[in-house]
Design an enzyme around this catalytic site. Structure first.
Site, mmCIF file in Angstrom:
data_model
loop_
_atom_site.group_PDB
_atom_site.id
_atom_site.type_symbol
_atom_site.label_atom_id
_atom_site.label_comp_id
_atom_site.label_asym_id
_atom_site.label_seq_id
_atom_site.Cartn_x
_atom_site.Cartn_y
_atom_site.Cartn_z
ATOM 1 N N CYS A 34 -3.508 -2.257 -11.267
ATOM 2 C CA CYS A 34 -2.260 -2.616 -11.501
ATOM 3 C C CYS A 34 -2.035 -4.084 -11.950
ATOM 4 O O CYS A 34 -2.725 -4.957 -11.421
ATOM 5 C CB CYS A 34 -1.438 -2.416 -10.146
ATOM 6 S SG CYS A 34 0.268 -2.927 -10.152
ATOM 7 N N CYS B 290 0.412 -8.583 -6.266
ATOM 8 C CA CYS B 290 0.877 -8.355 -4.818
ATOM 9 C C CYS B 290 -0.352 -8.646 -3.766
ATOM 10 O O CYS B 290 -1.263 -8.232 -3.988
ATOM 11 C CB CYS B 290 1.604 -7.067 -4.402
ATOM 12 S SG CYS B 290 2.685 -6.635 -5.744
ATOM 13 N N CYS C 154 -2.104 -6.083 -1.735
ATOM 14 C CA CYS C 154 -2.339 -4.820 -2.432
ATOM 15 C C CYS C 154 -3.831 -4.558 -2.846
ATOM 16 O O CYS C 154 -4.482 -5.040 -3.503
ATOM 17 C CB CYS C 154 -1.372 -4.644 -3.461
ATOM 18 S SG CYS C 154 -1.463 -2.725 -3.941
ATOM 19 N N CYS D 40 6.312 12.018 -0.775
ATOM 20 C CA CYS D 40 6.577 10.492 -1.277
ATOM 21 C C CYS D 40 5.461 10.224 -2.399
ATOM 22 O O CYS D 40 4.424 10.260 -2.117
ATOM 23 C CB CYS D 40 6.503 9.426 -0.255
ATOM 24 S SG CYS D 40 7.737 9.629 0.933
ATOM 25 N N CYS E 102 10.527 11.694 -2.680
ATOM 26 C CA CYS E 102 10.844 10.333 -2.745
ATOM 27 C C CYS E 102 9.764 9.966 -3.845
ATOM 28 O O CYS E 102 8.797 10.350 -3.758
ATOM 29 C CB CYS E 102 10.560 9.544 -1.476
ATOM 30 S SG CYS E 102 10.911 7.703 -1.466
ATOM 31 N N CYS F 286 15.356 3.864 -0.215
ATOM 32 C CA CYS F 286 14.225 3.615 0.541
ATOM 33 C C CYS F 286 13.840 2.391 0.431
ATOM 34 O O CYS F 286 13.289 1.955 -0.660
ATOM 35 C CB CYS F 286 12.948 4.596 0.581
ATOM 36 S SG CYS F 286 11.762 4.370 1.381
ATOM 37 N N ARG G 118 11.020 3.746 9.575
ATOM 38 C CA ARG G 118 9.708 4.338 9.746
ATOM 39 C C ARG G 118 8.592 3.391 10.075
ATOM 40 O O ARG G 118 8.500 2.101 9.509
ATOM 41 C CB ARG G 118 9.517 4.985 8.246
ATOM 42 C CG ARG G 118 8.141 5.255 8.230
ATOM 43 C CD ARG G 118 8.003 6.491 6.906
ATOM 44 N NE ARG G 118 8.689 6.147 5.640
ATOM 45 C CZ ARG G 118 9.864 6.398 5.498
ATOM 46 N NH1 ARG G 118 10.584 7.214 6.337
ATOM 47 N NH2 ARG G 118 10.294 5.839 4.242
#
Ligand code: DTB
Length: 327
Positions: free
Chosen positions: A50, A54, A57, A94, A126, A186, A258
């Site tokens: 990616c 972040c 991550c 998801c 999702c 979400c 959650r």
């Protein structure tokens, strides 16, 4: 006009812990059926490589981690994973793909097919695919998507300490596109990244004051990943998680809260406290995106021990035999 000021949320967050939990458990009991848990299963359909940076991550191409980049999965393979998840009591599936934003390309067409296929299995769906525009949100909605995940991650003030390749404003614009398309939102974030309590309050302040409050709020405890800038961070303890869960519950009474990443090191007692404080959703399945998660057997034991049951899916079922059961 803010629903909640930062001062109000700070007062709630800083209450004596058991007092805070008694109050949030009241809000939970007034808004949900006690013991009904929204069971989600998460699947990374395109992993690694990616371009975003972040700090938390494992999939960022900026860091050298153990994650092997993988191409977009085939729809059939995702459908098989959805069937497996449904068999273990999951009611929302998801689909996650790494990346900055949704592009109108073959990968997105693939994801739209996945959404349809998962829905045909009688599961809510999702997606979390990065930033997207209103037209793309509309295509997901038309494919049968129930909700779109796009986390704010932390407070506005702390955001650029964690991510520099995009801004907090980018996050809020995507949430606007999602809300505008009629999809449920979400959105949540992560604690344990070096943020202060004020930052945690700030994140909840953002979420609780969204034009439409999130339908679902994932709260993650950082899983320190080797090779990322946050690899040395200390794990969050359950008392900090309980403050987040309880404050989220009080400020967003109808949101599904959650307990997400970090649950694999929480004892059954710690998870029971989170449910008492108003958490009512988990990710099931022994893997999140790239890190471990409690085994199905362990979660089934916990469900039986605590008297929990999966919330039925809102998607039409093919036949009554399909209703979720604890395996
Ligand atoms: C969310 O808030 N947490 C999930 C889901 N939304 C995408 C992701 C958790 C990832 C944990 C680290 C990993 O497995 O890579």
């Amino acid at each position: 006009m803010e629903r909640w000021t930062k001062a109000q949320i700070s007062d709630i967050y800083n209450k004596p812990l058991l007092q805070l939990m008694y109050e949030s458990s009241e809000v939970y009991k007034n808004n949900f059926e006690v013991g009904e848990i929204v069971v989600n299963t998460l699947l990374s359909v395109k992993t690694g490589g990616c371009p975003e940076d972040c700090s938390y991550c494992s999939q960022s191409s900026k860091y050298v981690t153990d994650v092997k980049a993988s191409r977009m999965m085939k729809v059939e393979a995702v459908k098989a994973k959805a069937k497996e998840a449904k068999a273990n009591g999951t009611t929302r599936f998801c689909i996650s793909s790494m990346g900055t934003r949704v592009r109108d390309n073959h990968d997105f067409d693939n994801v739209l097919e996945m959404v349809k296929a998962v829905r045909e299995e009688g599961l809510e769906v999702c997606c979390t695919l990065g930033m997207l525009n209103p037209e793309q949100a509309g295509r997901l909605k038309d494919a049968g998507l129930n909700a779109y995940n796009h986390n704010v991650d932390t407070s506005d003030e702390y955001y650029d300490k964690i991510i520099t390749t995009r801004t907090y404003k980018d996050r809020l614009e995507t949430l606007e596109a999602v809300a505008g398309s009629g999809l449920k939102i979400c959105s949540g974030g992560i604690i344990g990244m070096g943020e202060t309590d004020e930052d945690r309050v700030g994140m909840l302040h953002t979420l609780a004051n969204l034009p439409a409050q999130p339908e679902s709020v994932p709260i993650n405890c950082l899983v320190p990943i080797k090779g990322t800038p946050l690899e040395q961070n200390k794990r969050v303890d359950v008392w900090e998680m309980l403050r987040m869960v309880a404050t989220a519950r009080i400020t967003m009474p109808q949101a599904v809260v959650r307990i997400s990443a970090g649950r694999e090191i929480m004892s059954l007692e710690e998870q029971a406290l989170c449910f008492m404080a108003g958490a009512n959703s988990i990710f099931a399945g022994n893997k999140l995106l790239t890190t471990p998660n409690p085994e199905i057997g362990t979660d089934n034991y916990m469900f039986n021990l605590l008297g929990l049951k999966p919330r039925p899916s809102s998607v039409p079922q093919k036949s009554s035999a399909d209703l979720p059961t604890i395996a």
